[in-house]
Design an enzyme around this catalytic site. Structure first.
Site, mmCIF file in Angstrom:
data_model
loop_
_atom_site.group_PDB
_atom_site.id
_atom_site.type_symbol
_atom_site.label_atom_id
_atom_site.label_comp_id
_atom_site.label_asym_id
_atom_site.label_seq_id
_atom_site.Cartn_x
_atom_site.Cartn_y
_atom_site.Cartn_z
ATOM 1 C CB VAL A 88 4.189 -6.133 1.782
ATOM 2 C CG1 VAL A 88 4.479 -7.691 3.087
ATOM 3 C CG2 VAL A 88 3.990 -6.510 1.119
ATOM 4 C CE LYS A 89 0.953 -1.898 9.904
ATOM 5 N NZ LYS A 89 -0.032 -1.360 10.843
#
Ligand code: G3P
EC number: 2.2.1.2
Length: 217
Positions: A82-83
């Site tokens: 997850v960015k």
């Protein structure tokens, strides 16, 4: 050094993946927009194509919604990272998601202090943007060096994912500096192979093969 491909274009990923040049993929809202595709669909397809981490960026800016988006993104595949942006809300989301056992890539990093915060928040990857610092006459590679020194000083396990790579020299200097990963557009990775003396030498060999009628098969 791990090579991540910085794109959401499936064909470009597949081409390099077939050569063993893809250890992961990074996307961001601009790359998703460029692909013209639905983020969930294209991210799922990328995750099915490559085994390594696939970074998908949240769209929210508040921690609660980033966490909710992150928990939806990780349902796509086990190799989702997850960015989140390097903000306090992004770091709060990073801490929560990494405590949940998920990979988190903290992006839009432009200082060593920011990278120090991301490591303490449990980031799996930190994405310092080399090219965008160079664009404003600062030294992007100096940031990579600083982060490498600080992380090594204290044994932080966060991986330095050198990003915003525009040239083959960014890749070379990131390798010299000890970045764990580079993420680059497919064209930059492909241009690493170019050298005029290789072309010239091969042309000479081919001419001599023809002149001497050298045959193997
Ligand atoms: O992964 C971040 C990268 O896509 C940003 O690159 O060239 O837009 O600074 P650039």
């Amino acid at each position: 050094m791990k090579f991540f491909v910085d794109t959401a274009e499936i064909d470009a990923i597949a081409e390099l993946n077939a050569l063993g040049m893809v250890d992961g993929v990074t996307t961001n809202p601009s790359l998703i927009k460029k692909s013209g595709r639905d983020i969930i669909e294209v991210t799922k397809e990328i995750c099915e194509l490559v085994d390594g981490p696939v970074s998908a960026e949240v769209t929210a800016t508040d921690a609660e919604t980033m966490i909710a988006e992150g928990r939806k993104l990780v349902e796509i595949a086990e190799n989702i990272a997850v960015k989140v942006p390097l903000t306090w809300d992004g770091l709060k989301a990073c801490k929560t998601l990494s405590d949940d056992g998920h990979m988190v890539n903290v992006t839009l990093c432009f200082s060593a202090n920011q990278a120090l915060l991301a490591a303490k928040a449990g980031a799996t990857f930190i994405s310092p943007f080399i090219g965008r610092l160079d664009d404003i006459n600062l030294d992007g590679m100096e940031l990579i060096e600083d982060i490498r020194t600080i992380y090594d000083n204290y044994g932080f396990e966060t991986q330095i994912l050198a990003a915003s790579i525009r040239t083959v020299n960014h890749i070379l200097d990131s390798a010299r500096t000890g970045a764990d990963v580079i993420t680059a557009p497919p064209a930059v990775i492909k241009s690493m192979i170019n050298h005029p003396l290789t072309d010239k030498g091969l042309a000479t060999f081919l001419a001599d093969i023809k002149a001497a009628d050298i045959k193997i098969l």
